[in-house]
Each structure stands twice: as C-alpha cells, then as structure tokens.
Design a protein around this motif. Structure first.
Motif, PDB file in Angstrom:
ATOM      1  N   LYS A 126       0.799  -1.228   0.000  1.00 51.51           N
ATOM      2  CA  LYS A 126       0.000   0.000   0.000  1.00 51.51           C
ATOM      3  C   LYS A 126       0.827   1.272   0.000  1.00 51.51           C
ATOM      4  CE  LYS A 126      -0.765  -0.098   5.010  1.00 51.51           C
ATOM      5  NZ  LYS A 126       0.065  -1.310   5.205  1.00 51.51           N
ATOM      6  N   GLN A 127       2.138   1.201   0.268  1.00 50.39           N
ATOM      7  CA  GLN A 127       2.981   2.391   0.212  1.00 50.39           C
ATOM      8  C   GLN A 127       2.987   2.992  -1.195  1.00 50.39           C
ATOM      9  OE1 GLN A 127       6.706  -0.246   0.712  1.00 50.39           O
ATOM     10  NE2 GLN A 127       7.582   1.637  -0.103  1.00 50.39           N
ATOM     11  N   LYS A 136      -7.189   4.377   3.455  1.00 41.82           N
ATOM     12  CA  LYS A 136      -8.325   3.467   3.310  1.00 41.82           C
ATOM     13  C   LYS A 136      -7.862   2.012   3.337  1.00 41.82           C
ATOM     14  CE  LYS A 136     -12.327   2.557   0.303  1.00 41.82           C
ATOM     15  NZ  LYS A 136     -12.062   1.131   0.022  1.00 41.82           N
ATOM     16  N   ALA A 137      -6.775   1.719   2.634  1.00 45.55           N
ATOM     17  CA  ALA A 137      -6.241   0.357   2.619  1.00 45.55           C
ATOM     18  C   ALA A 137      -5.786  -0.054   4.013  1.00 45.55           C
ATOM     19  CB  ALA A 137      -5.084   0.266   1.631  1.00 45.55           C
ATOM     20  N   LEU A 163     -11.879  -7.674   0.313  1.00 41.10           N
ATOM     21  CA  LEU A 163     -10.776  -6.756   0.040  1.00 41.10           C
ATOM     22  C   LEU A 163     -10.023  -7.168  -1.220  1.00 41.10           C
ATOM     23  CD1 LEU A 163      -8.138  -5.496   2.609  1.00 41.10           C
ATOM     24  CD2 LEU A 163      -7.406  -6.480   0.459  1.00 41.10           C
ATOM     25  N   SER A 164      -9.797  -8.474  -1.374  1.00 40.17           N
ATOM     26  CA  SER A 164      -8.987  -8.977  -2.481  1.00 40.17           C
ATOM     27  C   SER A 164      -9.762  -9.120  -3.776  1.00 40.17           C
ATOM     28  CB  SER A 164      -8.395 -10.345  -2.105  1.00 40.17           C
ATOM     29  OG  SER A 164      -7.669 -10.261  -0.907  1.00 40.17           O
ATOM     30  N   GLY A 165     -11.081  -9.184  -3.681  1.00 42.29           N
ATOM     31  CA  GLY A 165     -11.889  -9.414  -4.868  1.00 42.29           C
ATOM     32  C   GLY A 165     -11.867 -10.850  -5.335  1.00 42.29           C
ATOM     33  N   ILE A 166     -11.676 -11.783  -4.394  1.00 39.42           N
ATOM     34  CA  ILE A 166     -11.637 -13.199  -4.742  1.00 39.42           C
ATOM     35  C   ILE A 166     -13.051 -13.729  -4.904  1.00 39.42           C
ATOM     36  CG2 ILE A 166     -11.040 -15.502  -3.906  1.00 39.42           C
ATOM     37  CD1 ILE A 166      -8.580 -14.302  -2.616  1.00 39.42           C
ATOM     38  N   ASN A 167     -13.299 -14.365  -6.040  1.00 36.82           N
ATOM     39  CA  ASN A 167     -14.601 -14.969  -6.329  1.00 36.82           C
ATOM     40  C   ASN A 167     -14.366 -16.429  -6.679  1.00 36.82           C
ATOM     41  OD1 ASN A 167     -17.100 -15.791  -7.227  1.00 36.82           O
ATOM     42  ND2 ASN A 167     -17.153 -14.425  -9.007  1.00 36.82           N
ATOM     43  N   ARG A 227     -10.096  -3.411  -6.822  1.00 36.01           N
ATOM     44  CA  ARG A 227      -9.482  -3.628  -5.513  1.00 36.01           C
ATOM     45  C   ARG A 227      -8.079  -3.035  -5.475  1.00 36.01           C
ATOM     46  NH1 ARG A 227     -14.102  -5.416  -5.887  1.00 36.01           N
ATOM     47  NH2 ARG A 227     -15.041  -6.883  -4.406  1.00 36.01           N
ATOM     48  N   TRP A 228      -7.682  -2.557  -4.297  1.00 33.32           N
ATOM     49  CA  TRP A 228      -6.424  -1.824  -4.221  1.00 33.32           C
ATOM     50  C   TRP A 228      -5.169  -2.683  -4.431  1.00 33.32           C
ATOM     51  CZ3 TRP A 228      -2.881  -2.897  -0.401  1.00 33.32           C
ATOM     52  CH2 TRP A 228      -3.326  -3.440   0.801  1.00 33.32           C
ATOM     53  N   PRO A 229      -5.134  -3.982  -4.114  1.00 27.97           N
ATOM     54  CA  PRO A 229      -3.930  -4.748  -4.483  1.00 27.97           C
ATOM     55  C   PRO A 229      -3.692  -4.774  -5.995  1.00 27.97           C
ATOM     56  CG  PRO A 229      -5.141  -5.902  -2.769  1.00 27.97           C
ATOM     57  CD  PRO A 229      -6.030  -4.793  -3.244  1.00 27.97           C
TER      58      PRO A 229
END
Length: 272
Positions: A126-127, A136-137, A163-167, A227-229
């Motif tokens: 996240k840096q 937010k992260a 958070l990861s968007g894993i489906n 998603r942020w990652p």
C-alpha cells in the motif's frame, strides 16, 4: 516425478516440493495456501519448468521452532532465498501471488542474483498508493485483524475475500474445486494472526526495486481491477517503467484459472 524435502532455517523447518523439468520456477502462494495450493497450476507447467513450491513458515508442514522471532516479510524472503539455493545455483523464475508477490519483491531486492524474473501478482504494497487510498487500505487491513480477534476466522476471511476481490465461482470449467487441506484451520489462524499484520507493517526500500526493475514484471487479474492490491500492481509497473501483465481471473487467478494463467506464464517466461 515429484520429490519433497525439508530445510532447516533460523527459527523454522521448511517443507518444500519439486516437480517437472527445465528452468526453475518458484511459486510463492498467497493467503494461507501451502505448497499444495499451486498443484493445478504446476500440472500445466511441469513439462517446461522445474516447479518448486513450499509451505511458508508457520503453515502446514513448515513448523516454527520454540521462541522463534515474530514473522515478517524479510524473514519470509530469506526463507524463499534458502529454498531456491537448495534446488538451484542458477537464477530462477519466481511467480508470487498477493503476500507471495510482496515476499518476491523483497527477495529480488535483497537477493537479485537469484532471480531471473519475478512475476508479482497484485502485491498488497500500500505504500505505492496515493495518501487517501493508503489510509483506506490501512483501515481495511486493520479491520480484518480486528474482526479476527473479536469474531474469529470465518468473519475475518469474509472481509479478506472482499478486500482482495476473490470470487471462488469464477473458475475454468475443468478447474478442480478447491480442496480443504487438513491444515486449513490452523493455517488461516496463523495467517490472520501473523502474516496479515506482517503485510500491513511492511514497506520496501523502493530504491532497491529501481535497481532491479528489469527483473520485475507486475501482473493483475482482469476481474479484480476495483481492488487496491490490483491498483498496487498497476502503480508498480508505472513507477518502474516496466510492462504490466493481465491474467484472466482475479486476485486468485492461479488457483481459479490455472490453465489460462499457465499459458500466459509459459509465454512470458520462455521469452526471457
């Protein structure tokens, strides 16, 4: 033919396995997955590569020694370096996913001579994010850890998956369904208690990454762009001035779409 082994390292005993033939490709899993988590992906690649995977310390068969230090990303990267040194004396390919991508980035930064090319899939670093997105992260990471402490594994992992968007429903038709490992409960607890905070606290020396920029190839999933990652991988490619790879599927593409990911990886790695 598959072979397994153990490596004694400071604070732990690591379990690893090797299959296939050809140039070495080390797979560093994401989340609480162990060496078996990449079996489906490995099955599509082992005709072209020597596939190496391992249980991160604290997971499954990689046991911690008494009074071991608190796990952090640098320790994980040193473990990965020792696994590579055990199986080859030549520079190797590395495919790291999520926390595995963060470990891979620290590995290439600190042991560049061991790495031919790192494919870093959606590293939650996240840096790299702008200040508002960083905050937010950080809150999302802290919320997962707080939920684990107050509500347990299941509630925390639901937040982690969001958070990861894993489906897990986004799968290739012939992709095997995820199998429950006998170690899964303990692995999830260890991940949430130790590895999730390690990722939250970690910041890499970006100047070291700039020195090895041509050994890094960030990647994203096509379905996890919100998603942020995923965004971290995009920004990493921009900051380093290197290409960005898009894999079918999302954050867990290597598990849900192993055939398609293997095809993309094979093309990328064989061009190097």
């Amino acid at each position: 033919m598959e072979s397994t082994g153990i490596i004694e390292v400071p604070g732990a005993i690591l379990h690893y396995k090797v299959s296939g033939s050809g140039p070495v490709l080390l797979i560093i899993q994401g989340g609480a997955a162990d060496a078996d988590g990449s079996d489906a992906l490995a099955s599509y690649l082992e005709n072209d590569f020597t596939i190496v995977s391992y249980d991160r310390r604290g997971l499954s068969r990689s046991v911690l020694k008494p009074d071991t230090p608190i796990v952090d990303i640098h320790i994980h990267s040193e473990d990965a370096s020792k696994v590579l040194a055990r199986v080859t004396s030549k520079p190797a390919f590395v495919f790291g996913v999520s926390i595995g991508a963060v470990i891979g980035l620290e590995l290439v930064a600190t042991h560049p001579s061991q790495i031919l090319l790192l494919v870093a899939h959606e590293p939650p670093l996240k840096q790299l994010l702008p200040p508002d997105d960083y905050e937010k992260a950080l809150r999302e990471q802290e919320e997962i850890e707080s939920t684990f402490r107050n509500e347990g594994v299941r509630a925390a992992m639901m937040k982690f998956l969001e958070l990861s968007g894993i489906n897990f429903g986004d799968r290739e038709d012939d992709s095997p369904s995820p199998q429950l490992s006998p170690y899964m409960t303990e692995n999830l607890q260890f991940f949430l208690k130790n590895d999730a905070p390690a990722v939250r606290k970690f910041e890499i020396d970006f100047s070291l990454l700039e020195d090895v920029r041509l050994q890094i190839l960030p990647s994203t999933g096509e379905t996890s762009s919100a998603r942020w990652p995923n965004r971290c991988a995009v920004i990493l490619s921009e900051k380093l001035g290197v290409d960005l790879v898009h894999f079918p599927g999302g954050h867990n593409a290597y598990g849900s779409r192993p055939r398609a990911v293997a095809s993309e990886l094979r093309t990328l790695l064989q061009s190097k």
